[in-house]
Enzyme design. Structure first.
Site, PDB file in Angstrom:
ATOM      1  CE1 TYR A 139      48.570  34.940  15.790  1.00 20.17           C
ATOM      2  CE2 TYR A 139      49.190  34.540  18.165  1.00 20.17           C
ATOM      3  CZ  TYR A 139      48.389  33.942  17.093  1.00 20.17           C
ATOM      4  OH  TYR A 139      47.835  32.944  16.961  1.00 20.17           O
ATOM      5  CB  SER A 184      45.862  32.548  20.005  1.00 21.50           C
ATOM      6  OG  SER A 184      47.311  32.498  20.815  1.00 21.50           O
TER       7      SER A 184
END
Length: 261
Positions: free
Chosen positions: A153, A140
């Site tokens: 995250y 990501s």
């Protein structure tokens, strides 16, 4: 000839589901992995994908023993995959000052990082013996710089990027390709509760189209969409003082215990 086989974790929704459909349309057989097997079955039925072209495996990627058993079953039933896509992931806001959130962070890391290694691991030796294969890690852009309220995250995706880079070096002469894909903002269940602006938001279907092309090309690293790659590089170059000022007051990622979540 037997059609090629792609294994995809996190195939019950979002990016995983979109990539599965794209590969099915290209004539691939599917090995689909998720904890919610019924959700995958309903989706397959809705898209009229023939039963002989797929097998559903119910497993939690964070449980390495389950993934080892899954790999054995997949090889026995469908053969050794040509492409393995470690897509399963979770995204939850954390607050390090809250003791209970440390367990949430541990779960994020177990799923997003250890789950990826557990997905790849059982297939590496057979792929090395065959002399071919592609391992795809879904990272990501959130792994490039840390965002407030998103520590779990961001940390997990930074680890994914570095892990895939290490693995790529280890397998450089084996015939196995290691591809790192870093999505920007994709309209999936992981982003639907975000309370902040998401530039260059992309549909899962459009992401899948570009991702499959990058995998076929053997790209070692690709940010999708490319605009987010430019943004990420610029953010990486910003001095910390400017970066911190830019994101001051930005809404945090909802925590699992937040009333709005």
């Amino acid at each position: 000839m037997t059609p090629p086989l792609v294994l995809i974790t996190g195939a019950s929704s979002g990016i995983g589901q979109a990539m599965a459909l794209h590969y099915a349309r290209l004539g691939y057989r599917l090995a689909l992995v998720a904890r919610r097997s019924q959700a995958i079955q309903s989706w397959l039925d809705a898209h009229a994908i023939r039963p002989e072209n797929y097998v559903i495996y119910c497993a939690d990627v964070a449980q390495s023993s389950q993934m080892a058993s899954l790999a054995q079953a997949c090889i026995a039933q469908q053969g050794l995959p040509d492409v393995v896509i470690a897509n399963a992931g979770i995204s939850i806001g954390v607050d390090t000052s809250v003791p209970d959130d440390l367990a949430v962070m541990a779960n994020i890391l177990a799923t997003n990082v250890i789950g990826m290694a557990a997905t790849f691991g059982p297939f590496i030796a057979p792929m090395v013996a065959r002399g071919s294969g592609t391992l795809v890690g879904i990272g990501s852009v959130a792994g490039i710089r840390g965002l407030p309220g998103h520590g779990g995250y961001c940390a997990s995706k930074a680890a994914v990027i570095s892990y895939c880079e290490s693995l790529r070096g280890e397998l450089r002469t084996s015939g196995i390709k290691v591809v790192t894909l870093c999505p920007g903002y994709i309209a999936t269940p992981l982003t639907q509760n975000n309370q902040y602006t998401m530039p260059f938001l992309m549909s899962p279907e459009m992401f899948a189209n570009k991702a499959v092309r990058a995998i076929a090309a053997g790209s070692s690293y690709r940010v999708i969409p490319w605009q987010m790659g430019v943004v990420a590089k610029l953010l990486r170059l910003l001095p910390n003082t400017l970066f911190d000022r830019l994101f001051a007051g930005r809404p945090r990622k909802p925590r699992v215990t937040d009333p709005s979540d």
